[in-house]
Design a protein around this motif. Structure first.
Motif, PDB file in Angstrom:
ATOM      1  N   SER A  27       0.847  -1.188   0.000  1.00 19.09           N
ATOM      2  CA  SER A  27       0.000   0.000   0.000  1.00 19.09           C
ATOM      3  C   SER A  27       0.888   1.246   0.000  1.00 19.09           C
ATOM      4  CB  SER A  27      -0.904  -0.008   1.234  1.00 19.09           C
ATOM      5  OG  SER A  27      -0.142   0.009   2.419  1.00 19.09           O
ATOM      6  N   PRO A  28       0.356   2.409  -0.374  1.00 19.84           N
ATOM      7  CA  PRO A  28       1.191   3.622  -0.414  1.00 19.84           C
ATOM      8  C   PRO A  28       1.795   4.001   0.927  1.00 19.84           C
ATOM      9  CG  PRO A  28      -0.810   3.949  -1.684  1.00 19.84           C
ATOM     10  CD  PRO A  28      -0.962   2.628  -0.981  1.00 19.84           C
ATOM     11  N   ASP A  29       1.150   3.654   2.053  1.00 16.90           N
ATOM     12  CA  ASP A  29       1.711   3.963   3.364  1.00 16.90           C
ATOM     13  C   ASP A  29       2.569   2.837   3.927  1.00 16.90           C
ATOM     14  OD1 ASP A  29      -0.257   2.138   3.797  1.00 16.90           O
ATOM     15  OD2 ASP A  29      -1.365   3.316   5.276  1.00 16.90           O
ATOM     16  N   ASP A  30       2.801   1.772   3.139  1.00 17.80           N
ATOM     17  CA  ASP A  30       3.679   0.659   3.510  1.00 17.80           C
ATOM     18  C   ASP A  30       3.159  -0.160   4.694  1.00 17.80           C
ATOM     19  OD1 ASP A  30       5.665   0.112   1.782  1.00 17.80           O
ATOM     20  OD2 ASP A  30       7.256   1.147   2.853  1.00 17.80           O
ATOM     21  N   GLN A  31       1.870  -0.075   4.999  1.00 15.25           N
ATOM     22  CA  GLN A  31       1.338  -0.810   6.145  1.00 15.25           C
ATOM     23  C   GLN A  31       0.599  -2.079   5.745  1.00 15.25           C
ATOM     24  OE1 GLN A  31      -1.003   1.708   8.672  1.00 15.25           O
ATOM     25  NE2 GLN A  31       0.614   3.242   8.925  1.00 15.25           N
ATOM     26  N   LEU A  32       0.243  -2.217   4.468  1.00 12.97           N
ATOM     27  CA  LEU A  32      -0.505  -3.376   3.995  1.00 12.97           C
ATOM     28  C   LEU A  32       0.212  -4.035   2.827  1.00 12.97           C
ATOM     29  CD1 LEU A  32      -4.149  -1.936   3.994  1.00 12.97           C
ATOM     30  CD2 LEU A  32      -3.113  -3.388   5.733  1.00 12.97           C
ATOM     31  N   VAL A  33       0.009  -5.346   2.699  1.00 17.98           N
ATOM     32  CA  VAL A  33       0.492  -6.113   1.546  1.00 17.98           C
ATOM     33  C   VAL A  33      -0.740  -6.707   0.859  1.00 17.98           C
ATOM     34  CG1 VAL A  33       2.039  -7.922   0.740  1.00 17.98           C
ATOM     35  CG2 VAL A  33       2.584  -6.663   2.829  1.00 17.98           C
ATOM     36  N   VAL A  34      -0.806  -6.534  -0.467  1.00 17.96           N
ATOM     37  CA  VAL A  34      -2.001  -6.908  -1.226  1.00 17.96           C
ATOM     38  C   VAL A  34      -1.617  -7.963  -2.257  1.00 17.96           C
ATOM     39  CG1 VAL A  34      -3.970  -6.033  -2.530  1.00 17.96           C
ATOM     40  CG2 VAL A  34      -2.713  -4.512  -0.992  1.00 17.96           C
ATOM     41  N   THR A  35      -2.487  -8.945  -2.434  1.00 19.46           N
ATOM     42  CA  THR A  35      -2.321  -9.944  -3.490  1.00 19.46           C
ATOM     43  C   THR A  35      -3.695 -10.457  -3.896  1.00 19.46           C
ATOM     44  OG1 THR A  35      -1.145 -11.943  -4.155  1.00 19.46           O
ATOM     45  CG2 THR A  35      -2.102 -11.922  -1.955  1.00 19.46           C
ATOM     46  N   GLY A  36      -3.741 -11.218  -4.999  1.00 16.58           N
ATOM     47  CA  GLY A  36      -4.981 -11.768  -5.505  1.00 16.58           C
ATOM     48  C   GLY A  36      -4.986 -13.283  -5.445  1.00 16.58           C
TER      49      GLY A  36
ATOM     50  N   ARG B 129      -3.780  -9.486 -11.851  1.00 14.75           N
ATOM     51  CA  ARG B 129      -2.959  -8.296 -11.634  1.00 14.75           C
ATOM     52  C   ARG B 129      -3.623  -7.378 -10.627  1.00 14.75           C
ATOM     53  NH1 ARG B 129       2.356  -8.248 -13.346  1.00 14.75           N
ATOM     54  NH2 ARG B 129       2.534  -9.190 -15.409  1.00 14.75           N
ATOM     55  N   CYS B 130      -2.812  -6.719  -9.797  1.00 17.60           N
ATOM     56  CA  CYS B 130      -3.317  -5.706  -8.873  1.00 17.60           C
ATOM     57  C   CYS B 130      -2.290  -4.590  -8.766  1.00 17.60           C
ATOM     58  CB  CYS B 130      -3.628  -6.292  -7.494  1.00 17.60           C
ATOM     59  SG  CYS B 130      -2.238  -7.067  -6.649  1.00 17.60           S
ATOM     60  N   LEU B 131      -2.786  -3.370  -8.710  1.00 16.49           N
ATOM     61  CA  LEU B 131      -1.925  -2.199  -8.705  1.00 16.49           C
ATOM     62  C   LEU B 131      -2.572  -1.133  -7.841  1.00 16.49           C
ATOM     63  CD1 LEU B 131       0.555  -0.720  -9.955  1.00 16.49           C
ATOM     64  CD2 LEU B 131      -0.943  -0.027 -11.815  1.00 16.49           C
ATOM     65  N   TRP B 132      -1.823  -0.607  -6.865  1.00 19.83           N
ATOM     66  CA  TRP B 132      -2.303   0.443  -5.962  1.00 19.83           C
ATOM     67  C   TRP B 132      -1.467   1.684  -6.225  1.00 19.83           C
ATOM     68  CZ3 TRP B 132      -3.895  -0.867  -0.263  1.00 19.83           C
ATOM     69  CH2 TRP B 132      -4.591   0.220   0.295  1.00 19.83           C
ATOM     70  N   HIS B 133      -2.053   2.652  -6.922  1.00 21.28           N
ATOM     71  CA  HIS B 133      -1.299   3.840  -7.314  1.00 21.28           C
ATOM     72  C   HIS B 133      -1.204   4.807  -6.140  1.00 21.28           C
ATOM     73  CE1 HIS B 133      -0.121   7.393  -9.710  1.00 21.28           C
ATOM     74  NE2 HIS B 133       0.321   6.490 -10.574  1.00 21.28           N
ATOM     75  N   PRO B 134       0.010   5.283  -5.808  1.00 18.69           N
ATOM     76  CA  PRO B 134       0.145   6.134  -4.614  1.00 18.69           C
ATOM     77  C   PRO B 134      -0.445   7.522  -4.784  1.00 18.69           C
ATOM     78  CG  PRO B 134       2.262   5.884  -5.738  1.00 18.69           C
ATOM     79  CD  PRO B 134       1.309   4.958  -6.424  1.00 18.69           C
ATOM     80  N   LYS B 135      -0.416   8.085  -5.993  1.00 15.41           N
ATOM     81  CA  LYS B 135      -0.943   9.441  -6.171  1.00 15.41           C
ATOM     82  C   LYS B 135      -2.460   9.448  -6.269  1.00 15.41           C
ATOM     83  CE  LYS B 135       3.079  11.659  -8.293  1.00 15.41           C
ATOM     84  NZ  LYS B 135       3.580  12.422  -9.468  1.00 15.41           N
TER      85      LYS B 135
END
Length: 630
Positions: free
Chosen positions: A408-417, A452-458
């Motif tokens: 995640s953008p705040d580095d607190q979560l890990v995401v997968t599918g 695919r998964c993508l979390w854009h920080p902006k």
């Protein structure tokens, strides 16, 4: 102040102005008497402090009933004193010192109230403080920051969305799949119909394995199932294609490019000209956009026995100094970018042996590495202690060689599918806490695998590519910015139907005036005129009413086909034998001739037929074999 020096200066100014030929040097500077200003300020402060002391003494000496009205009187006096101070300060423009305090609108409203003061509510204050603490807890809770309140669906096709990338600004999205197509999506240019503005097949009939924008957003790296990676510009035009190596050379270092199918690729996070690819030929190569004839450097993953191992994914560290590759034998090998011979970090049993590692992802702080394995596990590693994983989660089904994992953008979560078989459930997007690695949240995406998964920080939006050809975009109207929020508020643009009503205009500049056609000045006016013409507009004929006219039949549905079906197709007579059908009318034709006989009725002579002779009768009595052949 010395008056003599002042008079001397004034005389000097007058002499200079008379010599130079003008009346003066402009407006004189304003002078201030600082002593009088300070004295007036001191007097005002003393009077204000005396007034405040008198008011406090009156409040303390007043009775209970009077004390209920004391705050109102006190506030009124304060208000009056403040007004006097403001008036005095505004009247005296030469005052030097701090500005008087600004009037508070809330206090003025309270001053106008008449009655006892509002008692202090301790419980209400305590509940407000508890609400503030809950808000702070919500800010600290990473689950509350997941933008999943709204979603939109972008339809890429019918096959697996195997690649996906967002440019650094978040304005454009590119998707690629097993159908060989690469689609371009512009959030600012899309309306609610959510259609892509361009579709290309950059690698012909090869599946798209990976897509990524460069750090400047002006180039796109396309990694497909062939041995040559391509670099496209922002609009999808080819800029560079890597060279293919010689497949008959044993040492892959001596070849100029890859010799087998590519698996993955990515751009350097700091250098906009460099990118990296990995292939089934057992090498990881770095390239320069400006030199497509040869690679820059080659990294060769090796097993424990020193044999060649196929890398299935590769990535740079956040600072670009390390290159990491996940291999088919379950190992993770990391090199220093400038030292390609020996690995800097190596984990031999990162995942189960023989399982393809589908994705490696570095955290934003650069100290933690997340790996998604083909053995249905997700692990995170500390680069400084690379022997054992920090945490591990299992039971995450993985059927694809490019299943993603990201931070995640705040580095607190890990995401997968997770993957599912057809018609056996829904693919999920799973969120894990980085510190405890407990599953804190999950989203059921669709009835297909999440690839695919993508979390854009902006943008603070999550893009999910699925196995049924859809791309889900999750966002929150408050927490997210731009992106999908730009296109969902636009209404669908009505399609303008192509009308081919006007005739093609033929330009004949040298034709005679009598044959020259007038040039069309306005296409719209011509379209309106041709619309009124039934022939040019091909206006359909209205239905026939009544018995019929102009050769059209109105009975039995009003069409010729229905008339034929009614009168001919339903006829019960059998015309399979043509001779019998003709002889059926022979008697009527002989008795009532219609075609030939009436024309010769008046001039036709009576027919005279020869009579039968005796010879003919004898000949008929003779046997067949004695009859003379004529």
């Amino acid at each position: 102040m010395d008056t003599s020096s002042t008079e001397g200066n004034m005389d000097t100014d007058g002499d200079i102005s008379s010599v130079m030929g003008f009346s003066g040097f402009g407006k004189k500077a304003r002078t201030f008497d600082l002593g009088s200003i300070f004295e007036e300020t001191r007097r005002t402060a003393i009077e204000r402090s005396r007034h405040t002391l008198d008011v406090r003494q009156k409040e303390m000496g007043a009775s209970g009933e009077c004390s209920s009205h004391a705050p109102v009187q006190k506030d009124t006096e304060k208000k009056a004193s403040r007004k006097e101070d403001v008036d005095s300060s505004s009247s005296d423009s030469e005052l030097v010192g701090p500005m008087p305090p600004r009037k508070d609108s809330n206090q003025e409203e309270d001053h106008d109230l008449v009655g006892p003061p509002v008692p202090f509510d301790y419980e209400a204050t305590q509940s407000d403080s508890e609400d503030d603490e809950e808000d702070e807890d919500d800010d600290d809770n990473p689950v509350k920051k997941i933008p999943d309140s709204h979603e939109i669906t972008l339809v890429h096709g019918t096959k697996v969305v195997s690649a996906m990338a967002l440019d650094p600004s978040g304005a454009r999205l590119v998707t690629g799949g097993y159908d060989f197509d690469v689609r371009f999506w512009d959030f600012a240019g899309m309306d609610r119909a959510l259609n892509s503005f361009r579709t290309i097949q950059p690698c012909d009939c090869h599946q798209i394995r990976a897509l990524q924008y460069s750090i400047t957003g002006d180039r796109i790296l396309v990694v497909s199932g062939n041995a040559q990676a391509k670099v496209l510009d922002r609009d999808g035009f080819n800029k560079m294609e890597c060279i293919k190596g010689d497949q008959y050379i044993v040492d892959m270092v001596n070849t100029k490019g890859h010799t087998a199918m590519l698996n993955d690729g990515c751009w350097h996070p700091k250098m906009k000209e460099e990118f990296m690819t990995c292939s089934n030929d057992g090498t990881v190569r770095t390239w320069d956009v400006n030199s497509e004839k040869n690679h820059k450097c080659v990294f060769k993953p090796r097993s424990v026995q020193g044999k060649k191992v196929t890398p299935t994914c590769c990535t740079y560290s956040r600072d670009g100094k390390l290159i990491a590759a996940g291999c088919q034998d379950g190992t993770i090998q990391i090199w220093d970018r400038n030292l390609s011979v020996h690995t800097k970090f190596h984990c031999r049993q990162a995942h189960s042996s023989g399982s393809d590692i589908s994705r490696l992802s570095f955290s934003y702080d650069g100290t933690v590495l997340a790996s998604r394995g083909g053995d249905d596990t997700l692990k995170i590693w500390d680069i400084r202690n690379f022997r054992k994983p920090l945490h591990m989660a299992d039971g995450l089904t993985n059927y694809f060689a490019m299943t993603d994992c990201c931070f995640s953008p705040d580095d607190q979560l890990v995401v997968t599918g997770t993957s599912v078989k057809k018609d056996e459930g829904n693919g999920k997007l799973v969120f894990f806490d980085r510190k405890t690695f407990k599953q804190v949240y999950e989203i059921e995406v669709t009835n297909g695998s999440v690839v695919r998964c993508l979390w854009h920080p902006k943008l603070n939006q999550i893009m999910v590519g699925t196995a049924n050809g859809q791309v889900k975009v999750y966002y929150d109207p408050i927490k997210s910015h731009r992106g999908a929020k730009l296109c969902v508020v636009k209404s669908k643009i009505k399609e303008k139907h192509a009308e081919a009503l006007t005739q093609e205009y033929v330009i004949t500049p040298h034709a005679l005036p009598m044959f020259r056609e007038a040039r069309q000045r306005s296409t719209r006016k011509q379209l309106e005129k041709d619309r009124l013409d039934p022939k040019k507009s091909r206006k359909p004929e209205p239905p026939v009413s009544g018995p019929g006219r102009g050769g059209r039949v109105a009975a039995h549905g009003g069409t010729l086909s229905s008339f034929i079906v009614k009168n001919i197709a339903l006829d019960k007579t059998d015309d399979s034998n043509a001779r019998e059908a003709i002889l059926r009318h022979a008697k009527e034709a002989s008795e009532n001739p219609y075609w030939v006989a009436p024309a010769y009725k008046k001039t036709q002579p009576n027919p005279v037929f020869a009579e039968d002779s005796e010879e003919d009768e004898e000949a008929e009595k003779e046997p067949e074999w004695k009859k003379r052949k004529i």
